[in-house]
Every structure is written in structure tokens, then in C-alpha cells.
Write a protein that holds these residues in place. Structure first.
Motif, PDB file in Angstrom:
ATOM      1  N   VAL A 205      74.941  -7.208  26.157  1.00  0.00           N
ATOM      2  CA  VAL A 205      74.050  -6.254  25.486  1.00  0.00           C
ATOM      3  C   VAL A 205      73.503  -5.229  26.467  1.00  0.00           C
ATOM      4  N   SER A 206      73.164  -5.671  27.677  1.00  0.00           N
ATOM      5  CA  SER A 206      72.625  -4.747  28.672  1.00  0.00           C
ATOM      6  C   SER A 206      73.643  -3.675  29.048  1.00  0.00           C
ATOM      7  N   ILE A 207      74.918  -4.045  29.106  1.00  0.00           N
ATOM      8  CA  ILE A 207      75.965  -3.069  29.416  1.00  0.00           C
ATOM      9  C   ILE A 207      76.228  -2.171  28.215  1.00  0.00           C
ATOM     10  N   ILE A 208      76.306  -2.763  27.027  1.00  0.00           N
ATOM     11  CA  ILE A 208      76.606  -1.989  25.819  1.00  0.00           C
ATOM     12  C   ILE A 208      75.503  -0.980  25.528  1.00  0.00           C
ATOM     13  N   GLN A 209      74.245  -1.407  25.625  1.00  0.00           N
ATOM     14  CA  GLN A 209      73.140  -0.494  25.341  1.00  0.00           C
ATOM     15  C   GLN A 209      73.054   0.636  26.356  1.00  0.00           C
ATOM     16  N   SER A 210      73.421   0.384  27.597  1.00  0.00           N
ATOM     17  CA  SER A 210      73.467   1.460  28.586  1.00  0.00           C
ATOM     18  C   SER A 210      74.524   2.487  28.210  1.00  0.00           C
ATOM     19  N   TYR A 211      75.661   1.998  27.750  1.00  0.00           N
ATOM     20  CA  TYR A 211      76.726   2.918  27.330  1.00  0.00           C
ATOM     21  C   TYR A 211      76.337   3.663  26.065  1.00  0.00           C
ATOM     22  N   VAL A 212      75.673   2.983  25.135  1.00  0.00           N
ATOM     23  CA  VAL A 212      75.296   3.602  23.858  1.00  0.00           C
ATOM     24  C   VAL A 212      74.321   4.751  24.080  1.00  0.00           C
ATOM     25  N   ILE A 213      73.279   4.535  24.885  1.00  0.00           N
ATOM     26  CA  ILE A 213      72.301   5.594  25.092  1.00  0.00           C
ATOM     27  C   ILE A 213      72.909   6.769  25.848  1.00  0.00           C
ATOM     28  N   ALA A 214      73.867   6.497  26.741  1.00  0.00           N
ATOM     29  CA  ALA A 214      74.520   7.580  27.473  1.00  0.00           C
ATOM     30  C   ALA A 214      75.465   8.363  26.564  1.00  0.00           C
ATOM     31  N   ILE A 215      76.234   7.674  25.736  1.00  0.00           N
ATOM     32  CA  ILE A 215      77.198   8.364  24.876  1.00  0.00           C
ATOM     33  C   ILE A 215      76.491   9.123  23.760  1.00  0.00           C
ATOM     34  N   LEU A 216      75.399   8.580  23.219  1.00  0.00           N
ATOM     35  CA  LEU A 216      74.650   9.301  22.186  1.00  0.00           C
ATOM     36  C   LEU A 216      73.984  10.542  22.765  1.00  0.00           C
ATOM     37  N   SER A 217      73.456  10.431  23.966  1.00  0.00           N
ATOM     38  CA  SER A 217      72.872  11.621  24.617  1.00  0.00           C
ATOM     39  C   SER A 217      73.942  12.684  24.856  1.00  0.00           C
ATOM     40  N   THR A 218      75.147  12.254  25.204  1.00  0.00           N
ATOM     41  CA  THR A 218      76.247  13.197  25.395  1.00  0.00           C
ATOM     42  C   THR A 218      76.622  13.870  24.084  1.00  0.00           C
ATOM     43  N   LEU A 219      76.677  13.113  22.985  1.00  0.00           N
ATOM     44  CA  LEU A 219      76.991  13.687  21.687  1.00  0.00           C
ATOM     45  C   LEU A 219      75.925  14.680  21.241  1.00  0.00           C
ATOM     46  N   TYR A 220      74.667  14.338  21.483  1.00  0.00           N
ATOM     47  CA  TYR A 220      73.583  15.248  21.094  1.00  0.00           C
ATOM     48  C   TYR A 220      73.658  16.559  21.882  1.00  0.00           C
ATOM     49  N   SER A 221      73.979  16.460  23.158  1.00  0.00           N
ATOM     50  CA  SER A 221      74.066  17.665  23.965  1.00  0.00           C
ATOM     51  C   SER A 221      75.290  18.507  23.617  1.00  0.00           C
ATOM     52  N   SER A 222      76.363  17.868  23.148  1.00  0.00           N
ATOM     53  CA  SER A 222      77.571  18.631  22.784  1.00  0.00           C
ATOM     54  C   SER A 222      77.366  19.478  21.540  1.00  0.00           C
ATOM     55  N   GLU A 223      76.345  19.176  20.742  1.00  0.00           N
ATOM     56  CA  GLU A 223      76.100  19.940  19.525  1.00  0.00           C
ATOM     57  C   GLU A 223      75.475  21.287  19.768  1.00  0.00           C
ATOM     58  N   ILE A 224      74.983  21.537  20.968  1.00  0.00           N
ATOM     59  CA  ILE A 224      74.343  22.820  21.245  1.00  0.00           C
ATOM     60  C   ILE A 224      75.343  23.870  21.712  1.00  0.00           C
ATOM     61  N   ASN A 225      76.625  23.501  21.867  1.00  0.00           N
ATOM     62  CA  ASN A 225      77.644  24.458  22.318  1.00  0.00           C
ATOM     63  C   ASN A 225      78.181  25.253  21.154  1.00  0.00           C
TER      64      ASN A 225
END
Length: 225
Positions: A205-225
């Protein structure tokens, strides 16, 4: 001194009358520089492989022509959350990512910077993003309202998701561990096996949640392009 098992989740507890719990967030800085003082080994090779994989995956989601170097921001976020999640699995080490003050501090500034950058530099795209393509005219006001609310609650959902997942497993392990002195020897064996399985699950869970918060932040930032 900590008075009970649940005190490891309480940031107000003291160790030798010193409020040092939040210093656990900086413990990762003690381990990272060590790998650069030795000849490259299996650990550094594994570290570089993970970094390259994350860089390639985040690069696909981001427009590198306009957002060069942004992948390192999200890779750093991944490693920061991963270290704090992992250190929280050790006994009597404060889990900083199990508190909203830590997770919201990570998610809110990033979301706010993305929104400000998008509305200042690419406001037309931000307006069109509020209405999905093919939406009927009668539903457009509702879609704008729904999309606006979903954008506003994004930092809160990121923070709550990480906090809830980290604190749930710790509480379950503490509750089961507190019953160890009240059960028979046969049940103690079952309890030890269960605790080991829960510890393995919490590691995943500690590894998965680290990946989830990083990938969701990346998706959110990609929407501003």
C-alpha cells in the motif's frame, strides 16, 4: 515517552519531553546521500531503473515541449511520499503521511500552481475543458458546475486518499497487536501470521499510494496544456 500504541499516530506526543515526531519526515534525507558515496551497486542500479521508468511514464502524460523537466517534480513527490510511508512501518516512528496537515501541504500548493498557470497562460483551453465535447446545450451549465466542483476538491481528494489508506492499516495492526497479551499461545501463532501478512500488505500500500498520488498529480498538470 509514548503511553500507548496509538500515540505513534499522534503528532502532539513527545519523546523525552521533546516534540520530535515531525522530524521523521526528514529521515529520508539521511539515507539518500549514502548511495552516492559507494561504488554503484544493486541498490543504486534498482534506484536508477525505477527513476527511468517513472520518467518515461510521466513524460508520456506530459507535453515535454512546453513542460520540460516537470517529470522530476513528480518523481521527487513519489520518492518523498514513498520514504515517509515506508518509514511509518517501523515501530514507534511517526507516520507523517497519515495526517492531513502533511498530505494537504503537498497537494494544495501543486494544484494551486497548476490552476494559476493554466488560467493565466492558457485560459481558453481551461474554459473549453469545463465542457466536455458533445455536451448538449441544455446540460452545459450543469457540466460547468460539476467540472468546477471536481477541480476544486482535487487537492482534498488527493490528501484524504493518502491519509485514509495509510492510517487504516496502521490502526488495524495496532488493534490486533494490543490483543497479544490476552490470547492463548495457539491464537498467538495465528496473530503473528496475520500481522506479518498485514505488514506485507501495508508495504504494498505504501508503494501503491506513492505512485497513485504522483500519477494523479501528473494527470492534473497535463490538463493545463
Amino acid at each position: 515517552m509514548m503511553t500507548n500504541l496509538f500515540s505513534i499516530l499522534d503528532p502532539s506526543t513527545n519523546i523525552f519531553n521533546l516534540p520530535l515526531n515531525w522530524l521523521s519526515t526528514l529521515l529520508g534525507l539521511m539515507f539518500i546521500p549514502l548511495m552516492f558515496w559507494f561504488i554503484p551497486n544493486r541498490f543504486t542500479l534498482l534506484w536508477n531503473i525505477i527513476l527511468n521508468k517513472l520518467h518515461i511514464e510521466f513524460k508520456i502524460l506530459l507535453n515535454q515541449d512546453k513542460m520540460k523537466g516537470y517529470t522530476f517534480l513528480f518523481i521527487t513527490l513519489f520518492y518523498l511520499v514513498l520514504f515517509n510511508n515506508f518509514l511509518g512501518l517501523f515501530p514507534h516512528i511517526f507516520t507523517s503521511t497519515s495526517h492531513m496537515i502533511m498530505t494537504l501541504t503537498l497537494s494544495l500548493p501543486m494544484w494551486l500552481s497548476f490552476m494559476l498557470y493554466g488560467w493565466i497562460n492558457n485560459y481558453q483551453h481551461m474554459f473549453t475543458h469545463l465542457i466536455p465535447q458533445g455536451t448538449p446545450s441544455i446540460l452545459m451549465p450543469f457540466m460547468v458546475l460539476i467540472e468546477t466542483i471536481s477541480n476544486i476538491i482535487r487537492p482534498g481528494t488527493l490528501a484524504i486518499r493518502l491519509t485514509a489508506n495509510m492510517i487504516a492499516g496502521h490502526l488495524l495492526m495496532n488493534l490486533l497487536g494490543s490483543t497479544g497479551t490476552k490470547i492463548s499461545n495457539y491464537l498467538m501463532i495465528i496473530l503473528i501470521i496475520t500481522q506479518f501478512l498485514l505488514l506485507t500488505l501495508e508495504l504494498a500500500v505504501s508503494i501503491i499510494q506513492s505512485y497513485v498520488i504522483a500519477i494523479l498529480s501528473t494527470l492534473y498538470s497535463s490538463e493545463i496544456n
